[in-house]
Design an enzyme around this catalytic site. Structure first.
Site, short mmCIF file in Angstrom:
data_model
loop_
_atom_site.label_atom_id
_atom_site.label_comp_id
_atom_site.label_asym_id
_atom_site.label_seq_id
_atom_site.Cartn_x
_atom_site.Cartn_y
_atom_site.Cartn_z
N ASP B 23 0.84 -1.20 0.00
CA ASP B 23 0.00 0.00 0.00
C ASP B 23 0.88 1.24 0.00
O ASP B 23 1.81 1.34 0.82
CB ASP B 23 -0.85 0.06 1.28
CG ASP B 23 -2.11 -0.80 1.18
OD1 ASP B 23 -2.28 -1.50 0.18
OD2 ASP B 23 -2.92 -0.74 2.13
N LYS B 80 -8.21 0.51 -5.16
CA LYS B 80 -9.39 -0.09 -4.54
C LYS B 80 -10.68 0.59 -4.99
O LYS B 80 -10.75 1.83 -5.06
CB LYS B 80 -9.30 0.04 -3.01
CG LYS B 80 -8.20 -0.81 -2.38
CD LYS B 80 -8.25 -0.64 -0.86
CE LYS B 80 -7.01 -1.17 -0.17
NZ LYS B 80 -6.89 -2.63 -0.23
N GLY B 152 -5.32 -2.94 8.76
CA GLY B 152 -5.04 -1.77 9.59
C GLY B 152 -4.84 -2.09 11.06
O GLY B 152 -4.81 -1.19 11.90
N ARG B 164 -6.44 -20.62 7.20
CA ARG B 164 -6.68 -21.97 7.76
C ARG B 164 -8.07 -22.46 7.40
O ARG B 164 -8.26 -23.65 7.11
CB ARG B 164 -6.50 -21.96 9.28
CG ARG B 164 -5.04 -21.95 9.70
CD ARG B 164 -4.85 -22.59 11.07
NE ARG B 164 -3.46 -22.58 11.48
CZ ARG B 164 -2.56 -23.50 11.14
NH1 ARG B 164 -2.92 -24.52 10.37
NH2 ARG B 164 -1.31 -23.41 11.54
N GLY B 213 -3.24 -7.32 8.10
CA GLY B 213 -2.59 -7.43 9.41
C GLY B 213 -1.15 -7.88 9.36
O GLY B 213 -0.54 -8.12 10.41
N GLY B 234 -0.31 -3.73 3.91
CA GLY B 234 -0.99 -2.44 3.87
C GLY B 234 -0.27 -1.45 4.75
O GLY B 234 0.76 -0.89 4.39
N SER B 235 -0.80 -1.25 5.96
CA SER B 235 -0.25 -0.25 6.86
C SER B 235 1.11 -0.68 7.43
O SER B 235 1.85 0.15 7.95
CB SER B 235 -1.23 -0.03 8.02
OG SER B 235 -2.55 -0.04 7.53
#
Lengths: 221, 293
Positions: B23, B80, B152, B164, B213, B234-235
């Site tokens: 990102d 996005k 995030g 999983r 995450g 991402g973050s």
């Protein structure tokens, strides 16, 4: 490095990109394939395929994990190389607007020369040195070879660019034969490596190949 | 969409395998990501951690920003669109980026319908929490899947849960007798023809990345060892103390995900990771993964 015995494997540089696809094509030709992540895995190879993926990413990983020098050394000792798409960019002596990486074959290449993913395409063409019938070609955000030096043989010229070329020890293609049912370019490279792949000089279309054949070599649940 | 166009779109995803998609919110970050070895960048105005913090309605980014990022890098550019917002997708297609993420990180525009992705030439990646969700998106035309995770948060637990779940359901589908397939498909919401294909392949029929995450090289390698084909971050990069080092380290860890010696080497001295959030204590309405179905 000793001459290939005919049963030596062809390596596929396994850092990022279309690794499984190449391994699956080699398997169909009866050529042993080997993913190469470490310098020690270059030992005993008849040839090495530098697959498509993202060339910047591949070049970073090659440098960081100390694979650049061992590959150059193996090449100097006779290892044959084949770069598809991003792999061709890495092998080119001149990379328009950017610093070349290996710079081992005297061609000039222009990265991502067709546009975005929406400009990716399929077509068919005849490369007489490789197969006597036209073969399907897949171009994904492909580069163009815009110049070939005097020691380089053009295998396929299309429109205003060169799509495949070779010199004595290196093959480059801007398209992805590993994403089509045709084994012709893999067969051609295997022969260049001194191996004896199955098949003749036709288009090498494998009726059992599907677009999902690569998953055989990928992780499973 | 023509069949060969869909195939080309799944094949671009194949070329991204083993790579990291990052990102980025401006040209400078995009260049840092490319330099660090990202295989693609996701261009957006705010990373998920900020969207989460600032609240309000999160929409498609300004196309001007996406265009500037597209012009600044040579790697593929993704952006996005909101779930169900087919006009945002039309705009992104007109901009000729390389991939659209129909994403739960943005506020959904439609709570009943996802975008009919078969109507587009441009490829789509969609998030999924389990096999049924993944196959429903593929049936709608997605050319690539990613776990939803919980974007995030810097907390990999939900991405692990989703991967999983997919693996478990695929193993079940492969293991049951043929006469139980229809019942399994009904119970789990699997489009039947795709269920048969998954049973034959033993995996999803498109490239499947981890997302949501991932904050450390070890997180990336964990998801790869669980069977993902690549990683979205991402973050996790630009909210960390040293984005350049962390970006490089996550790229290396994704390529050498099975090599603990190399993972050790790349995990050292990375500076502060992004601050993490506990998902278990998070109110349900703040969880992004529940958006879409």
């Amino acid at each position: 490095m000793t001459a290939p015995t005919g049963s030596d494997p062809v390596g596929v540089l396994d850092l990022q990109g279309g690794v499984q696809e190449h391994l699956d094509h080699l398997r169909r030709l009866g050529v042993p394939g080997r993913p190469v992540k470490r310098a020690t895995e270059l030992e005993g190879l008849a040839g090495l395929i530098v697959p498509g993926g993202e060339s910047t990413c591949l070049s970073r990983l090659l440098t960081i994990f100390d694979l650049r020098e061992p590959i150059e050394q193996a090449y100097r000792s006779g290892l044959k190389l084949w770069g598809t798409c991003a792999g061709a960019i890495l092998l080119a002596r001149e990379n328009l607007g950017e610093t070349p990486y290996f710079g081992l074959i005297d061609i000039a290449i222009s990265r991502n020369a067709f546009g975005s993913q929406m400009d990716s395409f399929n077509r068919e063409a005849l490369a007489p040195a490789v197969a006597r019938e036209p073969v399907p070609l897949t171009f994904i955000r492909a580069p163009k070879i815009v110049r070939a030096g005097s020691g380089v043989r053009v295998l396929l010229q299309l429109d205003d660019y060169i799509a495949a070329a070779e010199d004595e020890r290196i093959l480059v293609t801007v398209f992805h034969p590993e994403l089509t049912p045709s084994l012709a370019f893999h067969r051609y490279f295997a022969r260049k490596c001194g191996l004896n792949p199955v098949g003749t000089d036709d288009a090498g279309l494998d009726p059992d190949w599907t677009p999902l054949s690569w998953t055989r070599f990928s992780s499973h649940a | 969409m023509a069949e060969n166009r869909y195939l080309l779109n799944t094949q671009l995803a194949q070329m991204l395998k083993g790579g990291v998609i990052m990102d980025v919110v401006d040209v400078e970050q995009a260049q840092i990501a490319q330099e660090a070895g990202a295989v693609s960048v996701m261009a957006l105005e705010r990373v998920p951690a900020d969207i989460r913090k600032q609240g309000g309605v999160a929409r498609m980014s300004d196309p001007g920003l996406i265009k500037a990022i597209k012009e600044a890098v040579t790697i593929p550019v993704m952006a996005k669109a909101r779930i169900g917002h087919f006009v945002e997708a039309q705009i992104l297609q007109a901009l000729k980026i390389d991939y659209i993420d129909e994403s739960e990180v943005l506020t959904p525009a439609d709570e009943e319908c996802h975008i009919d992705k078969t109507q587009f030439e441009i490829p789509f990646v969609c998030g999924a929490r389990n096999l049924g969700e993944a196959l429903r998106r593929i049936a709608e035309g997605a050319a690539m899947i990613r776990t939803k995770g919980e974007a995030g948060t810097g907390n990999v637990v939900e991405a692990v849960r989703h991967m999983r779940a997919m693996n478990r359901e695929i193993r079940q589908l492969v293991g049951i007798p043929a006469e139980e397939i229809m019942g399994f498909a009904k119970a789990n919401g699997l489009p039947y023809p795709l269920a048969l294909e998954v049973r034959k392949l033993g995996r999803l029929p498109v490239v499947n990345f981890a997302a949501g995450g991932i904050a450390t090289p070890a997180d990336a390698a964990l998801m790869m060892q669980l069977g993902c084909d690549g990683v979205f971050v991402g973050s996790g990069i630009f909210k960390s103390g040293d984005p350049v080092r962390r970006a490089r380290a996550i790229v290396k860890a994704t390529a050498y995900f099975n090599d603990p010696e190399k993972l050790l080497e790349v995990s050292m001295d990375l500076g502060e990771p992004m601050p993490g959030l506990d998902v278990a204590s998070m109110p349900v309405e703040e969880r992004l993964a529940g958006r879409g179905w």
